[in-house]
Write a protein that holds these residues in place. Structure first.
Motif, PDB file in Angstrom:
ATOM      1  N   GLY A  23     -55.650  14.068 -49.908  1.00  0.00           N
ATOM      2  CA  GLY A  23     -55.048  13.006 -49.598  1.00  0.00           C
ATOM      3  C   GLY A  23     -55.632  11.692 -50.156  1.00  0.00           C
ATOM      4  N   GLY A  24     -55.163  10.517 -50.138  1.00  0.00           N
ATOM      5  CA  GLY A  24     -55.833   9.330 -50.514  1.00  0.00           C
ATOM      6  C   GLY A  24     -55.219   8.921 -51.878  1.00  0.00           C
ATOM      7  N   GLY A  25     -54.313   9.655 -52.369  1.00  0.00           N
ATOM      8  CA  GLY A  25     -53.820   9.233 -54.057  1.00  0.00           C
ATOM      9  C   GLY A  25     -53.223   7.995 -53.817  1.00  0.00           C
ATOM     10  N   GLY A  26     -52.749   7.618 -52.824  1.00  0.00           N
ATOM     11  CA  GLY A  26     -51.998   6.166 -52.777  1.00  0.00           C
ATOM     12  C   GLY A  26     -52.837   5.206 -52.738  1.00  0.00           C
ATOM     13  N   MET A  27     -53.900   5.468 -51.944  1.00  0.00           N
ATOM     14  CA  MET A  27     -55.427   4.645 -51.780  1.00  0.00           C
ATOM     15  C   MET A  27     -55.777   4.177 -53.086  1.00  0.00           C
ATOM     16  SD  MET A  27     -55.204   3.875 -48.560  1.00  0.00           S
ATOM     17  CE  MET A  27     -56.728   3.029 -48.299  1.00  0.00           C
ATOM     18  N   VAL A  28     -55.765   5.186 -53.869  1.00  0.00           N
ATOM     19  CA  VAL A  28     -56.053   4.592 -55.346  1.00  0.00           C
ATOM     20  C   VAL A  28     -54.739   4.123 -56.386  1.00  0.00           C
ATOM     21  CG1 VAL A  28     -56.782   5.833 -57.706  1.00  0.00           C
ATOM     22  CG2 VAL A  28     -57.793   6.681 -55.441  1.00  0.00           C
ATOM     23  N   LEU A  29     -53.697   4.618 -56.129  1.00  0.00           N
ATOM     24  CA  LEU A  29     -52.756   4.101 -56.921  1.00  0.00           C
ATOM     25  C   LEU A  29     -52.133   2.905 -56.591  1.00  0.00           C
ATOM     26  CD1 LEU A  29     -50.946   5.320 -59.249  1.00  0.00           C
ATOM     27  CD2 LEU A  29     -49.145   6.070 -57.445  1.00  0.00           C
ATOM     28  N   ALA A  30     -52.064   2.424 -55.576  1.00  0.00           N
ATOM     29  CA  ALA A  30     -51.339   1.175 -54.845  1.00  0.00           C
ATOM     30  C   ALA A  30     -52.332  -0.173 -55.723  1.00  0.00           C
ATOM     31  CB  ALA A  30     -51.425   0.976 -53.430  1.00  0.00           C
ATOM     32  N   PRO A  31     -53.650   0.023 -55.491  1.00  0.00           N
ATOM     33  CA  PRO A  31     -54.524  -1.098 -56.086  1.00  0.00           C
ATOM     34  C   PRO A  31     -54.306  -1.071 -57.803  1.00  0.00           C
ATOM     35  CG  PRO A  31     -55.951  -0.285 -54.687  1.00  0.00           C
ATOM     36  CD  PRO A  31     -54.350   0.617 -54.845  1.00  0.00           C
ATOM     37  N   LEU A  32     -54.459   0.033 -58.530  1.00  0.00           N
ATOM     38  CA  LEU A  32     -54.189   0.166 -59.798  1.00  0.00           C
ATOM     39  C   LEU A  32     -52.697  -0.503 -60.365  1.00  0.00           C
ATOM     40  CD1 LEU A  32     -55.732   3.733 -60.495  1.00  0.00           C
ATOM     41  CD2 LEU A  32     -56.669   1.551 -61.105  1.00  0.00           C
ATOM     42  N   LEU A  33     -51.824  -0.070 -59.701  1.00  0.00           N
ATOM     43  CA  LEU A  33     -50.393  -0.421 -60.036  1.00  0.00           C
ATOM     44  C   LEU A  33     -50.486  -2.065 -59.839  1.00  0.00           C
ATOM     45  CD1 LEU A  33     -48.042   2.351 -58.819  1.00  0.00           C
ATOM     46  CD2 LEU A  33     -48.838   1.932 -60.985  1.00  0.00           C
ATOM     47  N   THR A  34     -50.992  -2.498 -58.889  1.00  0.00           N
ATOM     48  CA  THR A  34     -50.729  -3.880 -58.482  1.00  0.00           C
ATOM     49  C   THR A  34     -51.549  -4.825 -59.521  1.00  0.00           C
ATOM     50  OG1 THR A  34     -50.272  -3.428 -56.156  1.00  0.00           O
ATOM     51  CG2 THR A  34     -50.844  -5.572 -56.561  1.00  0.00           C
ATOM     52  N   ARG A  35     -52.707  -4.509 -59.413  1.00  0.00           N
ATOM     53  CA  ARG A  35     -53.878  -5.131 -60.332  1.00  0.00           C
ATOM     54  C   ARG A  35     -53.814  -4.834 -61.655  1.00  0.00           C
ATOM     55  NH1 ARG A  35     -57.130  -5.919 -54.988  1.00  0.00           N
ATOM     56  NH2 ARG A  35     -56.075  -7.695 -54.285  1.00  0.00           N
ATOM     57  N   TRP A  36     -54.090  -3.789 -61.981  1.00  0.00           N
ATOM     58  CA  TRP A  36     -54.280  -3.207 -63.440  1.00  0.00           C
ATOM     59  C   TRP A  36     -52.737  -3.276 -64.419  1.00  0.00           C
ATOM     60  CZ3 TRP A  36     -55.332   2.147 -65.669  1.00  0.00           C
ATOM     61  CH2 TRP A  36     -56.130   2.068 -66.820  1.00  0.00           C
ATOM     62  N   HIS A  38     -49.796  -4.655 -63.000  1.00  0.00           N
ATOM     63  CA  HIS A  38     -49.021  -5.784 -62.718  1.00  0.00           C
ATOM     64  C   HIS A  38     -47.492  -5.564 -62.288  1.00  0.00           C
ATOM     65  CE1 HIS A  38     -52.356  -7.892 -64.345  1.00  0.00           C
ATOM     66  NE2 HIS A  38     -52.339  -7.091 -65.450  1.00  0.00           N
ATOM     67  N   VAL A  39     -47.393  -4.610 -61.243  1.00  0.00           N
ATOM     68  CA  VAL A  39     -46.234  -4.072 -60.854  1.00  0.00           C
ATOM     69  C   VAL A  39     -45.832  -5.017 -59.410  1.00  0.00           C
ATOM     70  CG1 VAL A  39     -44.894  -2.305 -59.763  1.00  0.00           C
ATOM     71  CG2 VAL A  39     -46.408  -1.769 -61.722  1.00  0.00           C
ATOM     72  N   GLU A  40     -44.798  -5.411 -59.370  1.00  0.00           N
ATOM     73  CA  GLU A  40     -44.530  -6.290 -58.084  1.00  0.00           C
ATOM     74  C   GLU A  40     -44.803  -5.509 -56.955  1.00  0.00           C
ATOM     75  OE1 GLU A  40     -42.291  -7.308 -54.807  1.00  0.00           O
ATOM     76  OE2 GLU A  40     -41.156  -5.757 -56.179  1.00  0.00           O
ATOM     77  N   GLU A  41     -45.340  -5.943 -55.999  1.00  0.00           N
ATOM     78  CA  GLU A  41     -45.993  -5.484 -54.735  1.00  0.00           C
ATOM     79  C   GLU A  41     -45.139  -4.507 -53.991  1.00  0.00           C
ATOM     80  OE1 GLU A  41     -49.300  -7.107 -52.038  1.00  0.00           O
ATOM     81  OE2 GLU A  41     -47.201  -8.077 -51.577  1.00  0.00           O
ATOM     82  N   LYS A  42     -43.810  -4.783 -53.850  1.00  0.00           N
ATOM     83  CA  LYS A  42     -42.894  -4.227 -52.777  1.00  0.00           C
ATOM     84  C   LYS A  42     -42.555  -2.850 -53.591  1.00  0.00           C
ATOM     85  CE  LYS A  42     -40.219  -4.611 -49.070  1.00  0.00           C
ATOM     86  NZ  LYS A  42     -40.364  -5.002 -47.837  1.00  0.00           N
ATOM     87  N   ARG A  43     -42.387  -2.908 -54.991  1.00  0.00           N
ATOM     88  CA  ARG A  43     -42.136  -1.747 -55.776  1.00  0.00           C
ATOM     89  C   ARG A  43     -43.242  -0.794 -55.793  1.00  0.00           C
ATOM     90  NH1 ARG A  43     -37.158  -1.404 -57.745  1.00  0.00           N
ATOM     91  NH2 ARG A  43     -36.181  -3.308 -58.100  1.00  0.00           N
ATOM     92  N   VAL A  44     -44.404  -1.512 -55.831  1.00  0.00           N
ATOM     93  CA  VAL A  44     -45.576  -0.535 -55.735  1.00  0.00           C
ATOM     94  C   VAL A  44     -45.740   0.417 -54.526  1.00  0.00           C
ATOM     95  CG1 VAL A  44     -48.094  -0.763 -55.455  1.00  0.00           C
ATOM     96  CG2 VAL A  44     -47.148  -2.023 -57.170  1.00  0.00           C
ATOM     97  N   PHE A  45     -45.363  -0.231 -53.480  1.00  0.00           N
ATOM     98  CA  PHE A  45     -45.678   0.700 -52.482  1.00  0.00           C
ATOM     99  C   PHE A  45     -44.525   2.002 -52.165  1.00  0.00           C
ATOM    100  CE2 PHE A  45     -47.624  -2.978 -50.551  1.00  0.00           C
ATOM    101  CZ  PHE A  45     -49.049  -2.666 -50.441  1.00  0.00           C
ATOM    102  N   ALA A  46     -43.370   1.469 -52.735  1.00  0.00           N
ATOM    103  CA  ALA A  46     -41.941   2.410 -52.585  1.00  0.00           C
ATOM    104  C   ALA A  46     -42.677   3.618 -53.872  1.00  0.00           C
ATOM    105  CB  ALA A  46     -40.779   1.640 -52.930  1.00  0.00           C
ATOM    106  N   ASN A  47     -42.869   3.036 -54.771  1.00  0.00           N
ATOM    107  CA  ASN A  47     -43.112   3.821 -55.763  1.00  0.00           C
ATOM    108  C   ASN A  47     -44.460   4.729 -55.913  1.00  0.00           C
ATOM    109  OD1 ASN A  47     -41.009   3.743 -58.151  1.00  0.00           O
ATOM    110  ND2 ASN A  47     -41.338   1.627 -57.539  1.00  0.00           N
ATOM    111  N   CYS A  48     -45.576   4.348 -55.015  1.00  0.00           N
ATOM    112  CA  CYS A  48     -46.700   5.155 -54.592  1.00  0.00           C
ATOM    113  C   CYS A  48     -46.155   6.475 -53.942  1.00  0.00           C
ATOM    114  CB  CYS A  48     -47.776   4.391 -53.742  1.00  0.00           C
ATOM    115  SG  CYS A  48     -48.635   3.569 -54.698  1.00  0.00           S
ATOM    116  N   VAL A  49     -45.150   6.332 -53.083  1.00  0.00           N
ATOM    117  CA  VAL A  49     -44.733   7.191 -52.355  1.00  0.00           C
ATOM    118  C   VAL A  49     -44.305   8.561 -53.153  1.00  0.00           C
ATOM    119  CG1 VAL A  49     -43.169   8.117 -50.366  1.00  0.00           C
ATOM    120  CG2 VAL A  49     -44.229   6.080 -50.285  1.00  0.00           C
ATOM    121  N   ALA A  50     -43.413   7.920 -54.297  1.00  0.00           N
ATOM    122  CA  ALA A  50     -42.534   8.974 -55.265  1.00  0.00           C
ATOM    123  C   ALA A  50     -43.421   9.661 -56.082  1.00  0.00           C
ATOM    124  CB  ALA A  50     -41.499   8.075 -55.850  1.00  0.00           C
TER     125      ALA A  50
END
Length: 191
Positions: A23-36, A38-50
């Motif tokens: 587990g914990g992949g989303g904890m790594v992925l969400a900050p990378l998608l957001t900050r590195w 530059h994906v819009e925040e709401k889309r980051v969380f939904a796409n992390c699940v996918a």
């Protein structure tokens, strides 16, 4: 690095975390998608699940082949995750990005610092967080090992399986609400 390369590296790092820790992949992925990336925040969380869904399916398959798992012990978590994922997916469009960020931050703070019903409630509560893409699986690992005394290897297996119905329910709603980005997913999932 080009955007496509950043997405690929982000997906690979999420897969590495998922495979190593159960587990914990989303904890790594969400900050990378957001900050590195530059994906819009709401889309980051939904796409992390996918993105995490196939990673957990693969990791769960490997785990089950190598170690086995008592499905009776996993059942309350899976049932709770299914209910929580359904609720989280349904509520997600109504939750402001700012609140998702706050819940994510509270979860990180909590993470830093037996029966049937407690696992069921833990599965449901963390299922909502998982459907929102903010670390429910990692929280569930902590609850199972620190509060419920589940052996860590067993907790990893349960957690990998738990994410499948939880994410499945969340993804149904994320797709329905148009929050999934095919191009992002194509470049982030490492296969």
């Amino acid at each position: 690095m080009r955007p496509a390369g950043k997405l690929g590296v982000s997906g690979a790092l999420a897969g590495l975390a998922c495979g190593l820790f159960g587990g914990g992949g989303g904890m790594v992925l969400a900050p990378l998608l957001t900050r590195w990336c530059h994906v819009e925040e709401k889309r980051v969380f939904a796409n992390c699940v996918a993105v995490i869904f196939p990673l957990c399916a693969l990791s769960a398959g490997v785990f089950l082949l190598r170690t086995g798992l008592d499905f009776g012990q996993a059942l309350p978590y899976l049932a709770g995750g299914l209910v929580g994922g359904l609720a989280g997916g349904k509520l997600f469009p109504r939750v402001p990005g700012q609140w998702l960020r706050r819940v994510f931050a509270l979860f990180l703070l909590y993470g830093g610092v037996s029966g049937f019903w407690i696992p069921l409630l833990a599965g449901a509560a963390t299922g909502v967080l998982s459907a929102w893409g903010i670390g429910g699986g990692t929280l569930l690992l902590l609850v199972m090992t620190l509060l419920l005394g589940v052996e860590p290897r067993t907790a990893q297996g349960i957690n990998l399986l738990y994410f499948l119905p939880t994410a499945g329910m969340g993804l149904l709603y994320h797709r329905k609400n148009g929050l999934l980005d095919r191009e992002l997913l194509r470049r982030t999932v490492p296969w």
